[in-house]
Design a protein around this motif. Structure first.
Motif, PDB file in Angstrom:
ATOM      1  N   THR A 292      95.556  21.829  20.098  1.00 51.72           N
ATOM      2  CA  THR A 292      94.729  22.931  20.589  1.00 51.72           C
ATOM      3  C   THR A 292      94.922  23.066  22.093  1.00 51.72           C
ATOM      4  O   THR A 292      94.785  22.094  22.843  1.00 51.72           O
ATOM      5  N   VAL A 293      95.256  24.289  22.519  1.00 49.52           N
ATOM      6  CA  VAL A 293      95.575  24.564  23.916  1.00 49.52           C
ATOM      7  C   VAL A 293      94.356  25.139  24.634  1.00 49.52           C
ATOM      8  O   VAL A 293      93.718  26.076  24.145  1.00 49.52           O
ATOM      9  N   PHE A 294      94.031  24.549  25.795  1.00 52.55           N
ATOM     10  CA  PHE A 294      93.011  25.050  26.704  1.00 52.55           C
ATOM     11  C   PHE A 294      93.701  25.347  28.039  1.00 52.55           C
ATOM     12  O   PHE A 294      94.839  24.926  28.268  1.00 52.55           O
ATOM     13  N   ALA A 295      92.998  26.059  28.921  1.00 56.18           N
ATOM     14  CA  ALA A 295      93.605  26.377  30.213  1.00 56.18           C
ATOM     15  C   ALA A 295      92.545  26.571  31.290  1.00 56.18           C
ATOM     16  O   ALA A 295      91.415  26.964  31.011  1.00 56.18           O
ATOM     17  N   TRP A 296      92.942  26.272  32.529  1.00 52.97           N
ATOM     18  CA  TRP A 296      92.133  26.602  33.701  1.00 52.97           C
ATOM     19  C   TRP A 296      93.063  27.032  34.822  1.00 52.97           C
ATOM     20  O   TRP A 296      94.262  26.758  34.789  1.00 52.97           O
ATOM     21  N   SER A 297      92.519  27.772  35.785  1.00 48.68           N
ATOM     22  CA  SER A 297      93.333  28.276  36.886  1.00 48.68           C
ATOM     23  C   SER A 297      92.657  28.003  38.224  1.00 48.68           C
ATOM     24  O   SER A 297      91.428  28.013  38.335  1.00 48.68           O
ATOM     25  N   GLU A 298      93.496  27.778  39.225  1.00 48.41           N
ATOM     26  CA  GLU A 298      93.037  27.652  40.605  1.00 48.41           C
ATOM     27  C   GLU A 298      93.673  28.764  41.426  1.00 48.41           C
ATOM     28  O   GLU A 298      94.871  29.038  41.292  1.00 48.41           O
ATOM     29  N   ARG A 315      97.757  34.279  44.095  1.00 50.38           N
ATOM     30  CA  ARG A 315      98.659  33.208  43.700  1.00 50.38           C
ATOM     31  C   ARG A 315      97.836  32.201  42.917  1.00 50.38           C
ATOM     32  O   ARG A 315      96.875  31.635  43.443  1.00 50.38           O
ATOM     33  N   LEU A 316      98.198  32.015  41.670  1.00 51.47           N
ATOM     34  CA  LEU A 316      97.415  31.207  40.744  1.00 51.47           C
ATOM     35  C   LEU A 316      98.198  29.990  40.276  1.00 51.47           C
ATOM     36  O   LEU A 316      99.411  30.073  40.046  1.00 51.47           O
ATOM     37  N   ARG A 317      97.508  28.872  40.137  1.00 51.93           N
ATOM     38  CA  ARG A 317      98.060  27.721  39.439  1.00 51.93           C
ATOM     39  C   ARG A 317      97.287  27.593  38.131  1.00 51.93           C
ATOM     40  O   ARG A 317      96.084  27.323  38.138  1.00 51.93           O
ATOM     41  N   THR A 318      97.972  27.832  37.024  1.00 51.78           N
ATOM     42  CA  THR A 318      97.325  27.705  35.721  1.00 51.78           C
ATOM     43  C   THR A 318      97.802  26.426  35.054  1.00 51.78           C
ATOM     44  O   THR A 318      99.009  26.179  34.954  1.00 51.78           O
ATOM     45  N   ILE A 319      96.855  25.619  34.628  1.00 51.22           N
ATOM     46  CA  ILE A 319      97.117  24.357  33.948  1.00 51.22           C
ATOM     47  C   ILE A 319      96.719  24.506  32.491  1.00 51.22           C
ATOM     48  O   ILE A 319      95.607  24.946  32.183  1.00 51.22           O
ATOM     49  N   ALA A 320      97.626  24.171  31.587  1.00 54.88           N
ATOM     50  CA  ALA A 320      97.309  24.158  30.160  1.00 54.88           C
ATOM     51  C   ALA A 320      97.249  22.718  29.678  1.00 54.88           C
ATOM     52  O   ALA A 320      98.037  21.866  30.119  1.00 54.88           O
ATOM     53  N   THR A 321      96.311  22.449  28.782  1.00 56.09           N
ATOM     54  CA  THR A 321      96.134  21.110  28.219  1.00 56.09           C
ATOM     55  C   THR A 321      96.192  21.167  26.706  1.00 56.09           C
ATOM     56  O   THR A 321      96.067  22.238  26.104  1.00 56.09           O
ATOM     57  N   LYS A 322      96.387  20.019  26.097  1.00 55.82           N
ATOM     58  CA  LYS A 322      96.314  19.935  24.641  1.00 55.82           C
ATOM     59  C   LYS A 322      95.146  19.024  24.262  1.00 55.82           C
ATOM     60  O   LYS A 322      94.994  17.921  24.785  1.00 55.82           O
ATOM     61  N   ASP A 323      94.311  19.544  23.388  1.00 53.74           N
ATOM     62  CA  ASP A 323      93.203  18.774  22.808  1.00 53.74           C
ATOM     63  C   ASP A 323      92.224  18.241  23.856  1.00 53.74           C
ATOM     64  O   ASP A 323      91.587  17.210  23.652  1.00 53.74           O
ATOM     65  N   LEU A 343     101.314  21.877  30.731  1.00 54.59           N
ATOM     66  CA  LEU A 343     101.968  22.938  31.512  1.00 54.59           C
ATOM     67  C   LEU A 343     101.292  23.071  32.870  1.00 54.59           C
ATOM     68  O   LEU A 343     100.064  23.027  32.978  1.00 54.59           O
ATOM     69  N   GLU A 344     102.111  23.224  33.911  1.00 57.44           N
ATOM     70  CA  GLU A 344     101.623  23.658  35.213  1.00 57.44           C
ATOM     71  C   GLU A 344     102.447  24.870  35.621  1.00 57.44           C
ATOM     72  O   GLU A 344     103.671  24.783  35.733  1.00 57.44           O
ATOM     73  N   LEU A 345     101.782  25.999  35.824  1.00 52.82           N
ATOM     74  CA  LEU A 345     102.467  27.261  36.122  1.00 52.82           C
ATOM     75  C   LEU A 345     101.893  27.855  37.395  1.00 52.82           C
ATOM     76  O   LEU A 345     100.684  28.059  37.514  1.00 52.82           O
ATOM     77  N   ASP A 346     102.758  28.143  38.351  1.00 48.93           N
ATOM     78  CA  ASP A 346     102.393  28.723  39.636  1.00 48.93           C
ATOM     79  C   ASP A 346     102.947  30.142  39.656  1.00 48.93           C
ATOM     80  O   ASP A 346     104.167  30.348  39.583  1.00 48.93           O
ATOM     81  N   TYR A 347     102.067  31.144  39.748  1.00 45.43           N
ATOM     82  CA  TYR A 347     102.540  32.522  39.646  1.00 45.43           C
ATOM     83  C   TYR A 347     101.674  33.470  40.471  1.00 45.43           C
ATOM     84  O   TYR A 347     100.552  33.154  40.879  1.00 45.43           O
TER      85      TYR A 347
END
Length: 353
Positions: A292-298, A315-323, A343-347
């Motif tokens: 299960t994927v969750f996410a938060w952004s800074e 400019r966002l850093r989105t982090i996805a987690t599992k479980d 996942l760590e995504l900077d966009y």
């Protein structure tokens, strides 16, 4: 009569690549409304600009554009048979710019240039760096990005084809943003229909947003998604070929996690309707079906886009987690990531003022 393989392709292995090599990828792809519907059905993205022609037209688009990440995945899929058919894992992205809006009916094709090679110490694999570009039917570049991927060697004793890691920018400059976004008519931008009252001026650097929701990944959904993009990488499809792999089962395509995280980000970033650029991304850990994927952004920073008074960029850093829900904002712990992070995504995302 013995079976013949002289007319088939086993894909490129690490020793087949050369720095400076340019590859034109096969199978141009016309994006249809059906593709958009399948993508929305798989990920549940709710951004109004990509969901409704009427909303898009009211703010200055000719019609609803194709979701930026669907464009990314389709162009990425074109490159797989030549770049990553024999990949162990896709490792990261940088300097990704969305340069022109894509609409249903447009046809996408792709080319890639090899810009770096690095053999791993095991001598069983190497990392290939490529700059890939997607073009529409008019020859306009709609997407330009760099990725690096770990690729198997056909022969472990083969000489490494090169040893050079390219220097990549840490971020796309704000002056390079906005080319794919027409002038937005803010007076007719309806916050209620968009699903969020928060616009560019409501976000500050350092702010953290828990996107709250979670989505469980089903293997069938992942299979449909990668086939939608014509992504033929064996690690995503062929369990027989993966029996001796270190994971022992099919990997969920990393782009699947990116799209899920982006869709989840609507809850908190509902007016961040356009991904203008990806500064960098890392697939920190693998994901398999059932997770299960969750996410938060800074919010890393807010930026003015030169000569644009209608929109600004976050400019966002989105982090996805599992479980693991993201109410505690899991990410790095010293030099290591929280074990749940995948996942760590900077966009950069464009948002109306």
């Amino acid at each position: 009569m013995p079976a013949s393989t002289d007319k088939t392709s086993a894909g490129h292995f690490f020793e087949d690549f050369r720095i400076g090599q340019t590859i034109r990828h096969a199978t141009p792809r016309t994006i249809t409304a059906g593709d958009v519907a399948i993508y929305n059905g798989l990920f549940g993205a709710r951004f109004a600009v990509q969901s409704a022609d009427s909303f898009a037209q009211s703010i200055g688009y000719p019609r609803a554009p194709v979701d930026d990440l669907l464009v990314f995945h389709v162009v990425f899929g074109k490159t797989v048979p030549d770049i990553s058919l024999n990949a162990v894992a896709n490792l990261g992205y940088a300097d990704c710019r969305f340069l022109k809006a894509v609409y249903p009916g447009d046809t996408l094709s792709a080319t890639s240039e090899v810009i770096g090679l690095k053999e791993n110490s095991s001598r069983k694999t190497g990392v290939v760096y490529v700059r890939s570009r997607g073009f529409n039917q008019h020859g306009d570049c709609v997407l330009d990005y760099v990725r690096w991927v770990m690729v198997r060697k056909r022969d472990e004793s083969a000489t490494a084809p090169g040893d050079a890691v390219p220097e990549l920018p840490k971020q796309v400059a704000p002056s390079a943003l906005g080319a794919a976004c027409p002038t937005v008519k803010n007076a007719t931008y309806d916050n209620v229909l968009a699903g969020s009252p928060h616009r560019f001026g409501d976000y500050k650097a350092g702010e953290k947003i828990d996107h709250v929701d979670g989505v469980t990944v089903e293997e069938a959904e992942h299979q449909i998604a990668t086939r939608l993009y014509q992504n033929t990488a064996r690690v995503h499809f062929n369990l027989f070929a993966m029996r001796d792999d270190r994971f022992g089962k099919r990997l969920i395509y990393g782009g699947h996690v990116i799209s899920l995280a982006r869709a989840l980000s609507f809850n908190g970033l509902g007016n961040a309707f356009h991904v203008a650029a990806i500064n960098g991304g890392r697939h920190v850990a693998p994901l398999f079906a059932g997770g299960t994927v969750f996410a938060w952004s800074e919010v890393l920073e807010t930026a003015e886009i030169p000569e644009r008074k209608d929109v600004g960029a976050l400019r966002l850093r989105t982090i996805a987690t599992k479980d693991k829900p993201c109410n505690e904002f899991p990410r790095k712990q010293g030099d290591d990531y929280d074990p749940a992070v995948i996942l760590e995504l900077d966009y950069w995302a464009v948002m109306p003022r």
